[in-house]
Design a protein around this motif. Structure first.
Motif, PDB file in Angstrom:
ATOM      1  N   ASP A  53       8.102   2.803   4.760  1.00 59.98           N
ATOM      2  CA  ASP A  53       9.544   2.969   4.620  1.00 59.98           C
ATOM      3  C   ASP A  53       9.846   3.949   3.487  1.00 59.98           C
ATOM      4  OD1 ASP A  53      10.179   1.207   6.672  1.00 59.98           O
ATOM      5  OD2 ASP A  53      10.125  -0.545   5.343  1.00 59.98           O
ATOM      6  N   GLU A  54      11.099   4.383   3.414  1.00 60.25           N
ATOM      7  CA  GLU A  54      11.483   5.401   2.441  1.00 60.25           C
ATOM      8  C   GLU A  54      12.662   4.937   1.585  1.00 60.25           C
ATOM      9  OE1 GLU A  54      10.428   9.123   5.477  1.00 60.25           O
ATOM     10  OE2 GLU A  54      12.519   8.594   5.005  1.00 60.25           O
ATOM     11  N   ILE A  55      12.634   5.360   0.329  1.00 60.50           N
ATOM     12  CA  ILE A  55      13.750   5.207  -0.598  1.00 60.50           C
ATOM     13  C   ILE A  55      14.106   6.614  -1.058  1.00 60.50           C
ATOM     14  CG2 ILE A  55      14.534   4.242  -2.793  1.00 60.50           C
ATOM     15  CD1 ILE A  55      12.220   2.144  -2.425  1.00 60.50           C
ATOM     16  N   VAL A  56      15.362   6.998  -0.936  1.00 65.36           N
ATOM     17  CA  VAL A  56      15.783   8.373  -1.227  1.00 65.36           C
ATOM     18  C   VAL A  56      16.714   8.392  -2.428  1.00 65.36           C
ATOM     19  CG1 VAL A  56      17.071  10.370  -0.373  1.00 65.36           C
ATOM     20  CG2 VAL A  56      15.490   9.148   1.152  1.00 65.36           C
ATOM     21  N   ILE A  57      16.373   9.232  -3.416  1.00 61.96           N
ATOM     22  CA  ILE A  57      17.221   9.424  -4.586  1.00 61.96           C
ATOM     23  C   ILE A  57      17.255  10.936  -4.892  1.00 61.96           C
ATOM     24  CG2 ILE A  57      16.774   7.114  -5.493  1.00 61.96           C
ATOM     25  CD1 ILE A  57      14.842   8.299  -7.498  1.00 61.96           C
ATOM     26  N   THR A  58      17.718  11.315  -6.082  1.00 64.17           N
ATOM     27  CA  THR A  58      17.747  12.730  -6.473  1.00 64.17           C
ATOM     28  C   THR A  58      17.006  12.919  -7.797  1.00 64.17           C
ATOM     29  OG1 THR A  58      19.709  12.792  -7.908  1.00 64.17           O
ATOM     30  CG2 THR A  58      20.096  12.785  -5.516  1.00 64.17           C
ATOM     31  N   PRO A  59      16.606  14.160  -8.109  1.00 68.66           N
ATOM     32  CA  PRO A  59      15.928  14.412  -9.389  1.00 68.66           C
ATOM     33  C   PRO A  59      16.845  14.294 -10.603  1.00 68.66           C
ATOM     34  CG  PRO A  59      15.452  16.154  -7.793  1.00 68.66           C
ATOM     35  CD  PRO A  59      16.591  15.355  -7.246  1.00 68.66           C
ATOM     36  N   MET A  60      18.171  14.223 -10.386  1.00 71.81           N
ATOM     37  CA  MET A  60      19.102  14.173 -11.520  1.00 71.81           C
ATOM     38  C   MET A  60      19.377  12.750 -11.987  1.00 71.81           C
ATOM     39  SD  MET A  60      22.883  14.906  -9.855  1.00 71.81           S
ATOM     40  CE  MET A  60      22.373  16.223  -8.757  1.00 71.81           C
ATOM     41  N   ILE A 104      16.099  14.167  -2.778  1.00 74.61           N
ATOM     42  CA  ILE A 104      16.941  15.206  -2.210  1.00 74.61           C
ATOM     43  C   ILE A 104      16.842  16.431  -3.122  1.00 74.61           C
ATOM     44  CG2 ILE A 104      19.295  15.863  -1.567  1.00 74.61           C
ATOM     45  CD1 ILE A 104      19.872  12.786  -1.371  1.00 74.61           C
ATOM     46  N   PRO A 105      16.503  17.605  -2.603  1.00 77.18           N
ATOM     47  CA  PRO A 105      16.385  18.780  -3.475  1.00 77.18           C
ATOM     48  C   PRO A 105      17.735  19.203  -4.038  1.00 77.18           C
ATOM     49  CG  PRO A 105      16.141  19.399  -1.164  1.00 77.18           C
ATOM     50  CD  PRO A 105      16.165  17.905  -1.196  1.00 77.18           C
ATOM     51  N   MET A 106      17.692  19.892  -5.170  1.00 76.63           N
ATOM     52  CA  MET A 106      18.878  20.376  -5.838  1.00 76.63           C
ATOM     53  C   MET A 106      18.949  21.893  -5.775  1.00 76.63           C
ATOM     54  SD  MET A 106      18.541  17.792  -9.093  1.00 76.63           S
ATOM     55  CE  MET A 106      19.503  18.846 -10.165  1.00 76.63           C
ATOM     56  N   GLN A 107      20.174  22.406  -5.737  1.00 80.82           N
ATOM     57  CA  GLN A 107      20.397  23.843  -5.793  1.00 80.82           C
ATOM     58  C   GLN A 107      20.170  24.351  -7.219  1.00 80.82           C
ATOM     59  OE1 GLN A 107      21.073  25.662  -2.873  1.00 80.82           O
ATOM     60  NE2 GLN A 107      20.461  23.637  -2.118  1.00 80.82           N
ATOM     61  N   PRO A 108      20.033  25.663  -7.417  1.00 81.72           N
ATOM     62  CA  PRO A 108      19.793  26.190  -8.772  1.00 81.72           C
ATOM     63  C   PRO A 108      20.853  25.793  -9.797  1.00 81.72           C
ATOM     64  CG  PRO A 108      19.292  27.872  -7.151  1.00 81.72           C
ATOM     65  CD  PRO A 108      19.898  26.723  -6.394  1.00 81.72           C
ATOM     66  N   ASP A 109      22.096  25.547  -9.362  1.00 80.87           N
ATOM     67  CA  ASP A 109      23.147  25.152 -10.313  1.00 80.87           C
ATOM     68  C   ASP A 109      23.231  23.643 -10.504  1.00 80.87           C
ATOM     69  OD1 ASP A 109      24.220  24.378  -7.907  1.00 80.87           O
ATOM     70  OD2 ASP A 109      26.150  25.416  -8.173  1.00 80.87           O
ATOM     71  N   GLY A 110      22.335  22.901  -9.855  1.00 82.17           N
ATOM     72  CA  GLY A 110      22.298  21.459 -10.029  1.00 82.17           C
ATOM     73  C   GLY A 110      23.089  20.674  -9.005  1.00 82.17           C
ATOM     74  N   THR A 111      23.698  21.343  -8.048  1.00 79.55           N
ATOM     75  CA  THR A 111      24.452  20.652  -7.016  1.00 79.55           C
ATOM     76  C   THR A 111      23.543  20.257  -5.855  1.00 79.55           C
ATOM     77  OG1 THR A 111      25.057  22.760  -5.994  1.00 79.55           O
ATOM     78  CG2 THR A 111      26.600  21.836  -7.606  1.00 79.55           C
ATOM     79  N   ILE A 112      24.115  19.450  -4.956  1.00 80.76           N
ATOM     80  CA  ILE A 112      23.384  18.985  -3.775  1.00 80.76           C
ATOM     81  C   ILE A 112      24.091  19.497  -2.527  1.00 80.76           C
ATOM     82  CG2 ILE A 112      22.892  16.929  -2.383  1.00 80.76           C
ATOM     83  CD1 ILE A 112      22.303  15.442  -4.926  1.00 80.76           C
ATOM     84  N   GLU A 113      23.317  20.037  -1.597  1.00 80.79           N
ATOM     85  CA  GLU A 113      23.855  20.489  -0.314  1.00 80.79           C
ATOM     86  C   GLU A 113      23.703  19.369   0.714  1.00 80.79           C
ATOM     87  OE1 GLU A 113      25.403  23.188   0.510  1.00 80.79           O
ATOM     88  OE2 GLU A 113      25.146  24.389  -1.317  1.00 80.79           O
ATOM     89  N   VAL A 114      24.761  19.137   1.485  1.00 79.04           N
ATOM     90  CA  VAL A 114      24.717  18.089   2.496  1.00 79.04           C
ATOM     91  C   VAL A 114      23.609  18.357   3.508  1.00 79.04           C
ATOM     92  CG1 VAL A 114      26.018  16.998   4.377  1.00 79.04           C
ATOM     93  CG2 VAL A 114      27.149  17.496   2.198  1.00 79.04           C
ATOM     94  N   SER A 115      23.351  19.621   3.799  1.00 82.02           N
ATOM     95  CA  SER A 115      22.279  19.952   4.754  1.00 82.02           C
ATOM     96  C   SER A 115      20.922  19.468   4.252  1.00 82.02           C
ATOM     97  CB  SER A 115      22.237  21.458   5.003  1.00 82.02           C
ATOM     98  OG  SER A 115      22.026  22.168   3.787  1.00 82.02           O
ATOM     99  N   GLN A 161      14.552  12.340 -18.021  1.00 79.23           N
ATOM    100  CA  GLN A 161      13.406  13.189 -18.298  1.00 79.23           C
ATOM    101  C   GLN A 161      12.990  14.053 -17.100  1.00 79.23           C
ATOM    102  OE1 GLN A 161      10.170  11.155 -20.263  1.00 79.23           O
ATOM    103  NE2 GLN A 161      11.525  10.178 -21.741  1.00 79.23           N
ATOM    104  N   PRO A 162      12.976  13.525 -15.862  1.00 78.78           N
ATOM    105  CA  PRO A 162      12.653  14.422 -14.741  1.00 78.78           C
ATOM    106  C   PRO A 162      13.641  15.578 -14.603  1.00 78.78           C
ATOM    107  CG  PRO A 162      12.348  12.145 -14.079  1.00 78.78           C
ATOM    108  CD  PRO A 162      13.024  12.113 -15.421  1.00 78.78           C
ATOM    109  N   LEU A 163      14.908  15.327 -14.862  1.00 75.07           N
ATOM    110  CA  LEU A 163      15.892  16.406 -14.793  1.00 75.07           C
ATOM    111  C   LEU A 163      15.650  17.429 -15.894  1.00 75.07           C
ATOM    112  CD1 LEU A 163      18.413  17.715 -13.628  1.00 75.07           C
ATOM    113  CD2 LEU A 163      19.802  16.162 -15.021  1.00 75.07           C
ATOM    114  N   MET A 164      15.265  16.978 -17.084  1.00 71.61           N
ATOM    115  CA  MET A 164      14.950  17.924 -18.158  1.00 71.61           C
ATOM    116  C   MET A 164      13.802  18.845 -17.738  1.00 71.61           C
ATOM    117  SD  MET A 164      17.061  17.370 -20.719  1.00 71.61           S
ATOM    118  CE  MET A 164      18.347  16.895 -19.532  1.00 71.61           C
TER     119      MET A 164
END
Length: 408
Positions: free
Chosen positions: A112-119, A142-153, A364-367
């Protein structure tokens, strides 16, 4: 009521730090408390102090009414369907751990999967790491864009039919970005997953409607929204909460106990073992009254204006790097001054009476994603003013000049 008038309602702000009037810009860590909240807590201890639910005497009835009345206020504030969907906790961390330990460990298994973000704040990362280790589930990001935002795609590509839990912060405590929670929730539900929202940084600053978001769980902390420390809440959809097992056992949360087995109270009390945080709940209720009187929309607009002003003013200073997008952010600006450690920046600012946060901000992962070890952060709230931004900018220019001479 403007920010200067609101500021007068906060006793702690009427002081000098190192010979300067206090400029408090560490609101993402904890907010200050208005007199009405302090008075409500004092009134409870002076007039209503008693344990709740079981006592039939007058003080017990007063305390129970105050405690459960605060729960009703939280439910209304979040637009929950019922006060039964509100569990009082010590804060966002405890609320998220409750979902991870009680719900996620019971539904997740190998593959199974648990989904979060690097931020994510560590409070919304480490509990899911532990669930993955305990159950064999896979933790995905979920990957992040260069400016730190998230794309729905990208959300659509990351969440699959194997996903059991998606847990995302509504607002980043570092980047200030507002994540598309409603859209993420819809994608999670289409794949059969539940949606958990870390609302620590969103609840104090913007209107939150859990039914409109359709999230399954939502966690918040009182101390970031003008309430006392040590109190928070978990919203959960009633059907999910009823199916979950408590993780703390003892008094208050039981229905019947015999020598070899026990049964639990109905919602919400089965999750509130022991003497609850009564005074904290009273203070949180008073904080909600205060915020509603000011108006969440007005708070949101005021902070957006300050954050935009601070972003633009700091951008004019050579050698400052600002993290996160210019638009679509809440009232905080995270930055670094070239060749100066954030702790040194914060120390110089403090000498001018300005309080900011410096460090990894429990991210720390976001840093590492930002390729820095730490940052400085100025975070605004309803009592901050344009003068506070001016003071921040002036002190940072002085800091730059001081360290520029020292390094040169």
């Amino acid at each position: 009521m403007n920010a200067k008038e609101i500021r007068e309602l906060f006793p702690i702000l009427h002081q000098e730090i190192n010979g300067h009037p206090l400029v408090y810009l560490d609101n993402a860590a904890t907010s200050q408390k208005p007199r009405s909240v302090i008075d409500a807590i004092n009134h409870y201890y002076e007039w209503e102090n008693s344990n709740v639910h079981r006592g039939v005497h007058t003080l017990g009835s007063r305390a129970t009414d105050a405690y459960e009345g605060a729960r009703e206020k939280v439910a209304r504030f979040l637009n929950a369907s019922s006060a039964q969907e509100i569990i009082f906790t010590r804060g966002t961390t405890t609320a998220l751990n409750l979902v991870a330990s009680s719900y996620a460990r019971s539904v997740c298994g190998e593959g199974d999967e648990i989904v979060i973000t690097p931020m994510e704040h560590h409070s919304n990362l480490i509990p899911w790491q532990q669930v993955a280790k305990a159950t064999g589930a896979t933790l995905k990001y979920i990957p992040m864009q260069p400016d730190g935002t998230i794309e729905v795609s990208d959300v659509e590509k990351t969440i699959t039919e194997r996903t059991k839990v998606v847990s995302v912060m509504y607002v980043s405590n570092v980047l200030g970005v507002i994540n598309p929670i409603k859209e993420i929730t819809a994608i999670a539900h289409r794949n059969g997953a539940v949606m958990v929202v870390d609302g620590a940084q969103s609840t104090p600053h913007m209107k939150v409607d859990v039914r409109d978001l359709d999230c399954d769980f939502y966690a918040l902390s009182g101390h970031k929204m003008c309430g006392p420390t040590g109190i928070g809440a978990l919203y959960g959809k009633k059907a999910l909460l009823e199916a979950m097992e408590p993780i703390e056992f003892g008094g208050e949360m039981i229905d019947h106990v015999d020598l070899y087995d026990s049964t639990w109270k109905e919602l919400p009390w089965k999750f509130e073992g022991g003497t609850p945080i009564i005074a904290g709940a009273v203070g949180l209720g008073a904080a909600i009254d205060f915020l509603e009187e000011i108006g969440l929309d007005a708070i949101d607009r005021h902070e957006a204006e300050l954050a935009g002003l601070a972003y633009d003013r700091l951008s004019e200073i050579d050698g400052i790097t600002i993290y996160g997008p210019r638009e679509g952010r809440v009232g905080l600006v995270t930055f670094n001054l070239d060749d100066v450690h954030p702790h040194d920046v914060a120390t110089v600012l403090d000498s001018d009476g300005i309080a900011v946060r410096a460090g990894h901000h429990c991210c720390q992962p976001l840093m590492r994603w930002l390729e820095v070890s730490a940052t400085a952060r100025a975070s605004f709230y309803l009592y901050n003013t344009e003068d506070d931004v001016d003071r921040l900018v002036s002190s940072l220019i002085k800091t730059k000049e001081f360290f520029g001479h020292a390094i040169g």
